[in-house]
Write an enzyme that holds these catalytic residues in place. Sequence first.
Site, PDB file in Angstrom:
ATOM      1  N   ASP A   1      -6.622  -3.267  -7.550  1.00  0.00           N
ATOM      2  CA  ASP A   1      -7.098  -4.084  -6.200  1.00  0.00           C
ATOM      3  C   ASP A   1      -7.429  -5.383  -6.719  1.00  0.00           C
ATOM      4  O   ASP A   1      -7.834  -6.072  -7.710  1.00  0.00           O
ATOM      5  CB  ASP A   1      -8.496  -3.138  -6.074  1.00  0.00           C
ATOM      6  CG  ASP A   1      -8.858  -3.776  -4.557  1.00  0.00           C
ATOM      7  OD1 ASP A   1      -8.181  -3.000  -3.447  1.00  0.00           O
ATOM      8  OD2 ASP A   1      -9.425  -4.359  -4.365  1.00  0.00           O
TER       9      ASP A   1
ATOM     10  N   ARG B   1       0.707  -1.125   0.068  1.00  0.00           N
ATOM     11  CA  ARG B   1      -0.021  -0.060  -0.225  1.00  0.00           C
ATOM     12  C   ARG B   1       0.858   1.144   0.044  1.00  0.00           C
ATOM     13  O   ARG B   1       0.400   2.226   0.632  1.00  0.00           O
ATOM     14  CB  ARG B   1      -1.071   0.129   1.033  1.00  0.00           C
ATOM     15  CG  ARG B   1      -2.098  -1.218   1.046  1.00  0.00           C
ATOM     16  CD  ARG B   1      -2.971  -0.409   0.386  1.00  0.00           C
ATOM     17  NE  ARG B   1      -4.283  -1.525  -0.025  1.00  0.00           N
ATOM     18  CZ  ARG B   1      -5.233  -1.852   0.795  1.00  0.00           C
ATOM     19  NH1 ARG B   1      -5.632  -0.957   1.648  1.00  0.00           N
ATOM     20  NH2 ARG B   1      -6.145  -2.811   0.519  1.00  0.00           N
TER      21      ARG B   1
ATOM     22  N   ARG C   1      -7.162  11.627  -7.176  1.00  0.00           N
ATOM     23  CA  ARG C   1      -8.121  10.964  -7.045  1.00  0.00           C
ATOM     24  C   ARG C   1      -9.524  11.638  -6.850  1.00  0.00           C
ATOM     25  O   ARG C   1     -10.814  10.886  -6.974  1.00  0.00           O
ATOM     26  CB  ARG C   1      -8.237   9.828  -5.765  1.00  0.00           C
ATOM     27  CG  ARG C   1      -7.425   8.518  -5.937  1.00  0.00           C
ATOM     28  CD  ARG C   1      -8.178   7.532  -6.744  1.00  0.00           C
ATOM     29  NE  ARG C   1      -9.505   7.481  -6.234  1.00  0.00           N
ATOM     30  CZ  ARG C   1      -9.785   6.786  -5.323  1.00  0.00           C
ATOM     31  NH1 ARG C   1      -9.218   6.070  -4.694  1.00  0.00           N
ATOM     32  NH2 ARG C   1     -11.254   6.793  -4.969  1.00  0.00           N
TER      33      ARG C   1
ATOM     34  N   ARG D   1      -3.556   6.495  -0.144  1.00  0.00           N
ATOM     35  CA  ARG D   1      -3.958   7.648   0.891  1.00  0.00           C
ATOM     36  C   ARG D   1      -3.054   8.185   1.731  1.00  0.00           C
ATOM     37  O   ARG D   1      -3.143   9.455   2.105  1.00  0.00           O
ATOM     38  CB  ARG D   1      -5.346   7.281   1.560  1.00  0.00           C
ATOM     39  CG  ARG D   1      -6.424   7.590   0.678  1.00  0.00           C
ATOM     40  CD  ARG D   1      -7.772   6.943   1.602  1.00  0.00           C
ATOM     41  NE  ARG D   1      -7.589   5.541   2.029  1.00  0.00           N
ATOM     42  CZ  ARG D   1      -8.426   5.032   2.596  1.00  0.00           C
ATOM     43  NH1 ARG D   1      -9.509   5.371   3.035  1.00  0.00           N
ATOM     44  NH2 ARG D   1      -8.028   3.637   2.937  1.00  0.00           N
TER      45      ARG D   1
ATOM     46  N   TYR E   1     -14.663 -12.213   0.457  1.00  0.00           N
ATOM     47  CA  TYR E   1     -15.443 -11.026  -0.118  1.00  0.00           C
ATOM     48  C   TYR E   1     -17.043 -11.520  -0.561  1.00  0.00           C
ATOM     49  O   TYR E   1     -17.967 -10.950  -0.396  1.00  0.00           O
ATOM     50  CB  TYR E   1     -14.743 -10.047  -0.709  1.00  0.00           C
ATOM     51  CG  TYR E   1     -13.772  -9.180  -0.226  1.00  0.00           C
ATOM     52  CD1 TYR E   1     -14.127  -8.271   0.918  1.00  0.00           C
ATOM     53  CD2 TYR E   1     -12.534  -9.445  -0.177  1.00  0.00           C
ATOM     54  CE1 TYR E   1     -13.269  -7.422   1.643  1.00  0.00           C
ATOM     55  CE2 TYR E   1     -11.438  -8.706   0.614  1.00  0.00           C
ATOM     56  CZ  TYR E   1     -11.966  -7.885   1.300  1.00  0.00           C
ATOM     57  OH  TYR E   1     -11.148  -7.012   2.414  1.00  0.00           O
TER      58      TYR E   1
END
Length: 375
Positions: free
Chosen positions: A98, A49, A62, A53, A173
């Site tokens: 992702d 990561r 973004r 962010r 998921y």
Amino acid sequence: MTQSPADLARDTRALPAEHPLSAGRTSESPLVTTYQGVRGDVTPVWFMRQAGRSLPEYRDLRVGTEMLDACLNPEMASEITLQPVRRHGVDAAIFFSDIVVPMKLAGVDVSIVPGRGPVLAHPVRTAQDVRALPTLDEAALAPISEAVALTVAALGDTPLIGFAGAPFTLAAYLVEGGPSKDHLAARTLMHSDPAAWADLMQWTATITGAFLRAQILAGASAAQLFDSWAGALSLADYSSKVAPASAAALSSVHGLTYTAGDTARTVPIVHFGVGTGELLKAMHDVGADVVGVDYRIPLDEASRRLGGTVTVQGNIDPALLAAPWPVLEAHVLDVLARGAAAPAHVLNLGHGVPPETDPAVLTRLVEFVHSRPTV
Ligand code: CP3
């Protein structure tokens, strides 16, 4: 590793001549050679990561674009991938995408909810739901191949790591319909309807293997399979209900070869999970070259569990990125010293960069590691 260059030239699994590994741009890079078990002068470092962010340039780019739309826009995905390499001088880029992107490209109704994670419009709970899952048309992977090609052209001799989610983490998921703590619904399905579970594992292995293969063929120099939630499983369940599908996913990238000098080599494969201290050996045995270790178990112990013969990656505790520098520095030195127990070591975090991390700390950490000789 056993083929001669002449065999390779006839082998349809050989990477294209212009691939950064075949062309010699990344084959001698610290990351690739360390993944292949050769300890060099400095310890290579990158961060899970690292794109995202924690970087103001990412947040700016973004604005107004949803996560999965950003992943499917080749220029944007490529730019986001390059941002942490420019800023921190890490030894690798990891492709910005992702784990749910291949499901999205197959036509599954999935979105990523900020602050929460992937959410499915229709959870997959029954054999019928599994049968109704759409097939992934390989042509749909074009935006991925395009983004990878743009990225490796800009990276020069810095390797790009391709990645994919492992079948269990994707299924976690799909069955839950979104993020969950214990993955109860997925673990129930694997026992209550083993046939439906096996079909679901096969479907996820196929789409995620195709996603990973597309990234390598387009120019990625290594691959990482994320089984983030495998730590929810017992070793028995992992071995019988999950490992065969992870092996199947990796088989789609096994044997993608190139020659360096006179030897045929394969693209290095890393396998990472969270809370998987009990599964490390099984995760290596599905066909990985390198095992990623989270922060819960020290690298010397991880290496011992792996038989002392496997390259490891990890495992700075992400919580310490926010600690005073001397505390973080002492922890990093301890991680490096313990990593010396393994044949070779790539430094990373024990899980992803927290979004609130000060990026200057990551830059300082890279400089610190690069200034120290390997132990
Ligand atoms: O820099 C990198 O590591 C590459 C990019 C990357 C992303 N997701 C981008 C992303 C990678 C390798 C992933 C993998 C991924 N995605 C995993 C496995 C790794 C892990 O962390 O265990 C998992 C479990 C997911 C599923 C997922 N996607 C989650 C849990 C989230 C976080 C939700 C949130 O907002 O906190 C995402 C979204 C996501 N994937 C973001 C990024 C940068 C944040 C979205 C945003 O910036 O708006």
